[in-house]
Design an enzyme around this catalytic site. Sequence first.
Site, PDB file in Angstrom:
ATOM      1  N   TYR A  25       0.699  -1.311  -0.012  1.00 59.93           N
ATOM      2  CA  TYR A  25       0.048   0.084   0.069  1.00 59.93           C
ATOM      3  C   TYR A  25       0.922   1.334  -0.018  1.00 59.93           C
ATOM      4  CZ  TYR A  25      -4.004   3.068   1.420  1.00 59.93           C
ATOM      5  OH  TYR A  25      -5.066   4.034   1.236  1.00 59.93           O
ATOM      6  N   LYS A  49      -1.104  -1.182  -4.140  1.00 62.36           N
ATOM      7  CA  LYS A  49      -2.182  -0.148  -4.284  1.00 62.36           C
ATOM      8  C   LYS A  49      -1.486   1.182  -4.208  1.00 62.36           C
ATOM      9  CE  LYS A  49      -6.193   1.684  -1.351  1.00 62.36           C
ATOM     10  NZ  LYS A  49      -6.883   1.567  -0.213  1.00 62.36           N
TER      11      LYS A  49
END
Length: 329
Positions: A172, A200
């Site tokens: 992330y 992400k």
Amino acid sequence: MTHDTAATTTTTAPTPTPTPTAHALPEDRTGELPRAVGLEGIHVPLVTPFTPGGDIAAGALESLAHEVLDAGATGIVALGTTAEAAALDEAERDLVTDVCARVCAERGALLTVGAGASGTRAAEASLVRLARWPQARAALVTVPPFVRPSAAGVLAHFARLAAVSPVPLIVYHVPYRTGQSLDAAALRALGSLPGVAGVKYAGGGIGQDAVDLLGGLPEGFEVLAGDDAYLSPLLALGASGGILASAHLATARFAELAAAWRAGDVARARPLGHALARMSAAVFAEPNPSVVKGVLHAQGRIPSPDVRLPLLPASAAGVGAALERLAEL
């Protein structure tokens, strides 16, 4: 849709089992992890609904999971930022994961679970616990927040995590939360690690690093949009899909957008992407997930719009603006 009373009843979490040590993986989860876990499409990082009394509304959570999958989501994410994971205790986090794992097992959907920590040893322990949920297919792990290690330190951190995790990792990358910005070369190095399946990408915009990254991805490494408003251009550049809080509210349209770009249907994708970006901007006008929860409550899909401190519920104006943009779709 309005939930009946049973749908919002609080469920008691199971008695936690002892946490394994950071290197004690079950025998059937050891060895090299698969590189590809099918990250294509829209993944919804589910909110954690609360009852008016402040407990987890497990029935409402289960209903939301089914609703977004019915509408075309590829998978769901448990314990993401949108779930207010930092405001949940361990038993509550386990309850959320139990509910999401059960739904994904029933539906054959991809379950990603948020994990990790600023410290590498603590992050290892949180990942090893995921072996309790064999339905989990991936872990969403934030670049270490606040401590701001070097790019080499981030790489060493994820190499250690990938070595002990029972599931592939999705990095992330969210520099406006972590304080740590990684360039395309650093993200590409992370994507080359065995056991790292994707990123992400929530860089706060689309700059040269995003273009460079998507122009030369390591084999088996996928990019998922993490800034909802930039989903369409990232898909156009080659992203596989997105992990999107806004997709609670227009799941089918987000899935349609991903399918349109996959098919090369620019005439359909471009105007839909603009409309969804306007809706997403309204959703994020106040701290996430306050507006999402306000809209879900207005729709009768969760029993209260409440969030936990330090967040505050969304304003009536904020919820109204999001509902207006949603109606335009």
